[in-house]
Scaffold this active site. Structure first.
Site, mmCIF file in Angstrom:
data_model
loop_
_atom_site.group_PDB
_atom_site.id
_atom_site.type_symbol
_atom_site.label_atom_id
_atom_site.label_comp_id
_atom_site.label_asym_id
_atom_site.label_seq_id
_atom_site.Cartn_x
_atom_site.Cartn_y
_atom_site.Cartn_z
ATOM 1 N N ASP A 98 7.481 -1.996 14.704
ATOM 2 C CA ASP A 98 7.558 -3.287 14.029
ATOM 3 C C ASP A 98 8.983 -3.824 14.076
ATOM 4 O O ASP A 98 9.216 -5.012 14.329
ATOM 5 C CB ASP A 98 7.106 -3.146 12.576
ATOM 6 C CG ASP A 98 5.726 -2.535 12.446
ATOM 7 O OD1 ASP A 98 5.573 -1.382 12.873
ATOM 8 O OD2 ASP A 98 4.822 -3.189 11.918
ATOM 9 N N TRP A 121 7.787 1.739 20.266
ATOM 10 C CA TRP A 121 8.265 2.136 18.945
ATOM 11 C C TRP A 121 9.646 2.787 19.124
ATOM 12 O O TRP A 121 10.647 2.272 18.636
ATOM 13 C CB TRP A 121 7.274 3.097 18.288
ATOM 14 C CG TRP A 121 6.164 2.437 17.544
ATOM 15 C CD1 TRP A 121 5.966 2.447 16.183
ATOM 16 C CD2 TRP A 121 5.089 1.653 18.078
ATOM 17 N NE1 TRP A 121 4.842 1.713 15.856
ATOM 18 C CE2 TRP A 121 4.286 1.214 16.999
ATOM 19 C CE3 TRP A 121 4.717 1.261 19.359
ATOM 20 C CZ2 TRP A 121 3.149 0.420 17.161
ATOM 21 C CZ3 TRP A 121 3.582 0.470 19.535
ATOM 22 C CH2 TRP A 121 2.828 0.055 18.452
ATOM 23 N N ARG A 165 0.824 -1.205 0.000
ATOM 24 C CA ARG A 165 0.000 0.000 0.000
ATOM 25 C C ARG A 165 0.862 1.262 0.000
ATOM 26 O O ARG A 165 2.100 1.200 -0.060
ATOM 27 C CB ARG A 165 -0.974 -0.012 1.179
ATOM 28 C CG ARG A 165 -0.336 0.099 2.553
ATOM 29 C CD ARG A 165 -1.428 0.120 3.624
ATOM 30 N NE ARG A 165 -0.877 0.243 4.963
ATOM 31 C CZ ARG A 165 -1.128 -0.599 5.946
ATOM 32 N NH1 ARG A 165 -1.889 -1.660 5.744
ATOM 33 N NH2 ARG A 165 -0.603 -0.403 7.147
ATOM 34 N N ASP A 166 0.222 2.390 0.127
ATOM 35 C CA ASP A 166 0.899 3.685 0.065
ATOM 36 C C ASP A 166 1.506 4.047 1.419
ATOM 37 O O ASP A 166 1.200 5.076 1.997
ATOM 38 C CB ASP A 166 -0.084 4.769 -0.400
ATOM 39 C CG ASP A 166 -1.354 4.801 0.436
ATOM 40 O OD1 ASP A 166 -1.491 3.986 1.381
ATOM 41 O OD2 ASP A 166 -2.235 5.630 0.138
ATOM 42 N N GLU A 167 2.414 3.185 1.892
ATOM 43 C CA GLU A 167 3.046 3.412 3.196
ATOM 44 C C GLU A 167 4.500 2.963 3.114
ATOM 45 O O GLU A 167 5.391 3.765 2.927
ATOM 46 C CB GLU A 167 2.267 2.670 4.279
ATOM 47 C CG GLU A 167 2.574 3.145 5.683
ATOM 48 C CD GLU A 167 1.531 2.666 6.670
ATOM 49 O OE1 GLU A 167 1.896 2.508 7.837
ATOM 50 O OE2 GLU A 167 0.363 2.438 6.281
ATOM 51 N N HIS A 189 3.079 -8.388 6.579
ATOM 52 C CA HIS A 189 3.350 -7.436 7.652
ATOM 53 C C HIS A 189 3.993 -8.221 8.790
ATOM 54 O O HIS A 189 3.317 -8.852 9.569
ATOM 55 C CB HIS A 189 2.011 -6.824 8.082
ATOM 56 C CG HIS A 189 2.133 -5.553 8.845
ATOM 57 N ND1 HIS A 189 2.513 -5.517 10.160
ATOM 58 C CD2 HIS A 189 1.905 -4.274 8.481
ATOM 59 C CE1 HIS A 189 2.491 -4.259 10.580
ATOM 60 N NE2 HIS A 189 2.137 -3.485 9.573
ATOM 61 N N GLU A 196 -1.177 -8.330 8.915
ATOM 62 C CA GLU A 196 -1.201 -7.195 9.836
ATOM 63 C C GLU A 196 -2.224 -7.400 10.948
ATOM 64 O O GLU A 196 -2.008 -6.981 12.079
ATOM 65 C CB GLU A 196 -1.526 -5.918 9.055
ATOM 66 C CG GLU A 196 -1.501 -4.653 9.867
ATOM 67 C CD GLU A 196 -1.649 -3.420 9.010
ATOM 68 O OE1 GLU A 196 -1.350 -2.307 9.509
ATOM 69 O OE2 GLU A 196 -2.057 -3.533 7.834
#
Length: 889
Positions: free
Chosen positions: A478, A541, A469-471, A772, A751
């Site tokens: 992660d 994160w 996708r657009d990411e 993912h 995901e």
């Protein structure tokens, strides 16, 4: 027999393009047991016969075989030069071995050595354009060449050609970094690419670059912004030639070069590529081309102070996957199925007339009716368009775009569709395989396959999260939860070390850590409905800044990464300290137990309070930082932050435990992190374990955890005497579970636990990647607990291993191995009733503790002296192969 199987320089075999030697290591092999190195000899030479030594250690009494440090100042290495290295050793009971030889090539060893200019034909008016462009020049070689090395990089992406041939097999160079703070360049041996057979008169050689927008100026990020680093893609190349007579000459990109646009009309990371073969220029990268109509190039200012060499772990086209079938969907679309979700590109053959087109639309899954499903791509097009120029058959794949897919919709194709005309190639960073795992349960084997392919799909130069996708961003969370698993599967040292430099480069002045690295969100994410102004420093994160260096230290025994990242780590602890209140850490937007199933309806945020998850990570990271400070001798910092750690733990226990000795937050994740991060008062431990089992039973043995709780769930069970329940959790095959995805036909990790529901409908188009890797963190438990391959924190890098397999789960056998920096560690077991046969291999120059879990009687010790301890049987073993038989409960 005593010998060496390989030499590693900076953990790489025969690296090309190193700036300095950080450490040297070698793997010892022998058919004897208890092999311990006594001494070594190490030599470095300009010639393969070792007649021009630049370093000679002599016979050095040392048992070190993995982290041998050489004084680079005394070496006096030259830039752009090939050196040969050889090692031989003696063991306490034999030797010396035969010499083992390798080589390395130096990069540019000082900033002043970089002379090339960045050149482009683009102007400011091209900032929204993503066309490809060519630049070229011709160089004359007037003497016979001994060696030649090209140092190359770009603002954007590049492919280097010399005399019509693409140099090397790397793709997507120079990769994605925080360009204006940290830009990599690559080094190639181009000796065999140059013409010098007519050197008496001077041989003309064409040097050319093909340039694309890439991450530098292309559209990157889910808010669809572009020009994050600059507005003009540019190319820089410096070729150092050493002649047979000893003289040297350097050829550089400068404003004498010429350029023009290429047949790549459009190429973007997310949206694919448009290529018009009718615009091809025959001989564009060969000598003798008439460039009268080509444009003059312009120089793009860019400081050499941010350049650094990349000697390994570059992206390559690695795995070939042929088309499995071509079929028609119920809606009438023609679709090719490659049978494997992957990241890479499709290479196809086509034969058509001038103007005929091929259009391919890549996607991951079919919908519930078996039709093309594109919604989870969001705005990413993933489309390849090729226009033919003539009737000859051609083979094509994209240049500067990659796709995440299993299927491709063939929208347009001239002629008959044949499976043999379509081949998919997985592209990812080139990392040696280190781990192997197999067991008697085919579903777990498929899960292991899915974990590996999830890693392949998301380790394309940076650790990303969703290649379709657009990411496709380097989400720090992660990367943090998966990094220990990744180190078992592949040699990640070079990959992660490179990325950690950008973690540090992109930290805020206060020490905050971005959500994604390279950072393209801070100050730019206000358009996103979720982030707005909370675009950095989320617990779990941002803690990658601490946890990943610690993981690399454990895995490789390497203190270099601690020293290199020390300031970054200290700054992150300082940021949490500055923004905590009474030792409770929480700050702006927190993801918490992201996408946990105990979240409120319609929410991504799990039920475990942020105060708890943030403070748990605050304590955990501070504890790891104290350990690392001690390791490299920063005793004052260790004392200061140990005090801080104790204060955080005291606050945590007073805040989140009640007077009955139970946690006042009754979620699975709260119990898990408290246990795994060792935040539970010992008197309360059994209460927390019992509560976790109760919460698990409440969900009929299923997890409802998200990103924070899931990686540690099985560990929290098995480390507290509940391996049976850990296996039961692992082996669940209905929603939600790891094996649910397997039963649904997954070939990668999803995901969401229910990205696809049993009836084939989708979780949500908004955020539903089927590749993912995060939940693949269960792979760590398979190696560390099921197989029982564990490193000893006191002797990192598997200098001393702990072999403590946990048979269970109804498995008949497990076969596992890990290729450490000292050699291969093997732990294989099989079960017959309550009788276990354990096969162990311990590498030379290491030792191991063998601790059979739940053993009640040792039947065959294979000569080892097992002792009964409070934790169970334990024996100390030197290197060698052992077959042990025991009875278990």
């Amino acid at each position: 027999m005593l010998g060496l199987s390989r030499i590693l320089i900076n953990y790489q075999e025969n690296p090309v393009g190193i700036e300095k030697i950080e450490q040297v290591g070698w793997v010892i092999v022998s058919d004897q047991k208890h092999v311990i190195q006594k001494n070594y000899e190490l030599q470095i030479s300009r010639d393969e016969e070792f007649g021009e030594l630049v370093y000679d250690s002599g016979v050095t009494e040392s048992g070190e075989s993995a982290h041998v440090v050489i004084d680079n100042e005394s070496l006096k290495l030259q830039s752009s030069t090939k050196y040969f290295i050889r090692v031989r050793i003696s063991a306490k009971d034999g030797g010396p071995s035969e010499w083992k030889t390798g080589f390395f090539v130096t990069a540019l060893l000082s900033e002043e050595d970089w002379k090339a200019k960045f050149i482009t034909i683009e102007t400011e008016a091209d900032k929204d354009d993503s066309r490809g462009s060519y630049v070229r020049n011709e160089i004359v070689i007037g003497k016979r060449v001994k060696a030649a090395y090209a140092h190359v990089t770009a603002l954007g992406l590049y492919q280097l050609y010399i005399n019509g041939k693409k140099v090397g097999d790397d793709e997507f160079t120079p990769g994605w970094t925080s360009y204006n703070k940290h830009l990599l360049y690559q080094t190639y041996d181009v000796t065999d690419y140059l013409f010098d057979e007519t050197w008496e008169e001077g041989s003309v050689n064409a040097v050319a670059g093909h340039i694309g927008a890439g991450w530098y100026k292309g559209t990157v990020g889910f808010v669809r912004m572009r020009n994050h680093y600059g507005t003009r893609a540019a190319f820089a190349c410096q070729i150092a030639v050493e002649y047979v007579d000893g003289s040297r000459e350097t050829f550089l990109t400068d404003t004498s070069w010429k350029g023009t646009y290429s047949p790549v009309l459009f190429s973007e990371i997310y949206d694919g590529e448009i290529y018009d073969a009718r615009r091809e220029i025959p001989g564009w990268n060969e000598a003798g081309l008439n460039t009268e109509n080509w444009a003059d190039v312009a120089a793009v200012p860019f400081g050499a102070d941010v350049l650094s060499a990349q000697s390994g772990c570059k992206v390559k086209q690695i795995t070939e996957v042929p088309a499995k079938r071509i079929f028609q969907t119920p809606q009438g679309d023609t679709v090719i199925d490659f049978g494997q979700n992957m990241t890479g590109w499709i290479e196809f053959k086509v034969k058509g007339r001038s103007g005929d087109r091929v259009e391919l639309n890549c996607f991951e899954v079919l919908d519930a009716e078996g039709n093309v499903y594109l919604d989870n791509l969001r705005s990413a097009k993933e489309t390849i368009i090729y226009t033919c120029k003539g009737s000859e058959e051609v083979t094509f794949h994209p240049h500067f775009s990659f796709q995440g897919f299993q299927f491709v919709k063939v929208s347009v194709y001239p002629g008959e569709l044949k499976e043999e005309n379509f081949t998919a190639y997985a592209l990812h960073s080139d990392m040696a395989v280190t781990g192997e795992f197999e067991c008697s349960n085919p579903d777990i084997n498929q899960l292991q396959h899915n974990i590996i392919w999830g890693m392949k799909g998301n380790f394309l130069d940076v650790p990303t999260d969703c290649p379709q996708r657009d990411e496709r961003l380097g989400w720090t969370g992660d990367a943090q939860i998966f990094c220990r698993t990744a180190t078992f599967l592949k040699d990640t040292y070079t990959f992660y070390s490179k990325w950690l430099r950008d973690v540090e480069a992109d930290q805020t002045d206060e020490g905050g850590v971005p959500h994604v690295v390279p950072d393209i969100l801070i100050g730019k994410s206000s358009a996103d409905r979720l982030m707005k102004d909370g675009d950095h420093s989320a617990a779990a994160w941002a803690d990658v800044a601490i946890i990943m260096p610690w993981t690399l230290y454990l895995t490789y025994g390497d203190t270099t990464v601690i020293e290199r990242q020390y300031d970054s780590m200290k700054a992150w602890i300082g940021f949490m300290q500055e923004h905590s209140v009474g030792n409770i850490w929480n700050y702006k937007l927190q993801f918490g137990d992201w996408v946990a199933l105990d979240a409120e309806e319609g929410s991504y945020f799990g039920a475990t309070p942020n105060d708890l998850t943030c403070t748990a990570y605050y304590a955990y990271s501070t504890r790891l930082f104290v350990k690392m400070a001690e390791i490299i001798g920063r005793t004052e910092d260790a004392e200061e932050y140990r005090k801080l750690y104790n204060e955080i733990v005291d606050t945590y226990q007073k805040t989140f435990f009640d007077e009955t000795g139970h946690m006042n937050v009754q979620t699975q994740t709260a119990q898990i992190v408290s246990l795994y991060f060792d935040l539970v008062p010992e008197a309360f431990r059994q209460n927390v374990v019992d509560d976790l089992l109760r919460l698990l039973d409440k969900e009929n043995g299923h997890l409802v955890t998200g990103f924070v709780g899931t990686p540690y769930f099985c560990h929290a069970l098995s480390q507290n005497g509940h391996t049976k329940e850990a296996y039961e959790l692992l082996l669940k095959d209905d929603f939600p579970s790891w094996l649910y995805q397997v039963r649904m036909g997954a070939t990668t990790i999803w995901e969401h636990w229910d990205g696809m529901k049993p009836d084939g409908t989708m979780w949500s188009p908004d955020m539903n990647s089927f590749n993912h890797y995060a939940y693949g963190a269960i792979g760590e438990w398979l190696y560390r607990a099921a197989a029982g391959i564990e490193c000893d924190e006191k002797h990192p890098g598997y200098k001393h291993s702990i072999i403590a397999p946990h048979p269970g789960g109804g498995l008949d056998y497990v076969k596992a191995s890990y290729e450490s920096v000292y050699g291969k560690i093997v732990s294989d077991w099989n079960v017959d009733g309550n009788r276990v046969t354990l096969h162990v291999e311990v590498p030379c120059n290491t030792t191991a503790s063998i601790c059979p879990y739940n053993a009640t009687e040792i039947l065959d010790s294979c000569g080892l002296a097992f002792e009964e301890t409070r934790e169970g049987y334990r024996a100390e073993a030197g290197s060698g192969i052992y077959e042990i038989t025991y009875l278990m409960e």
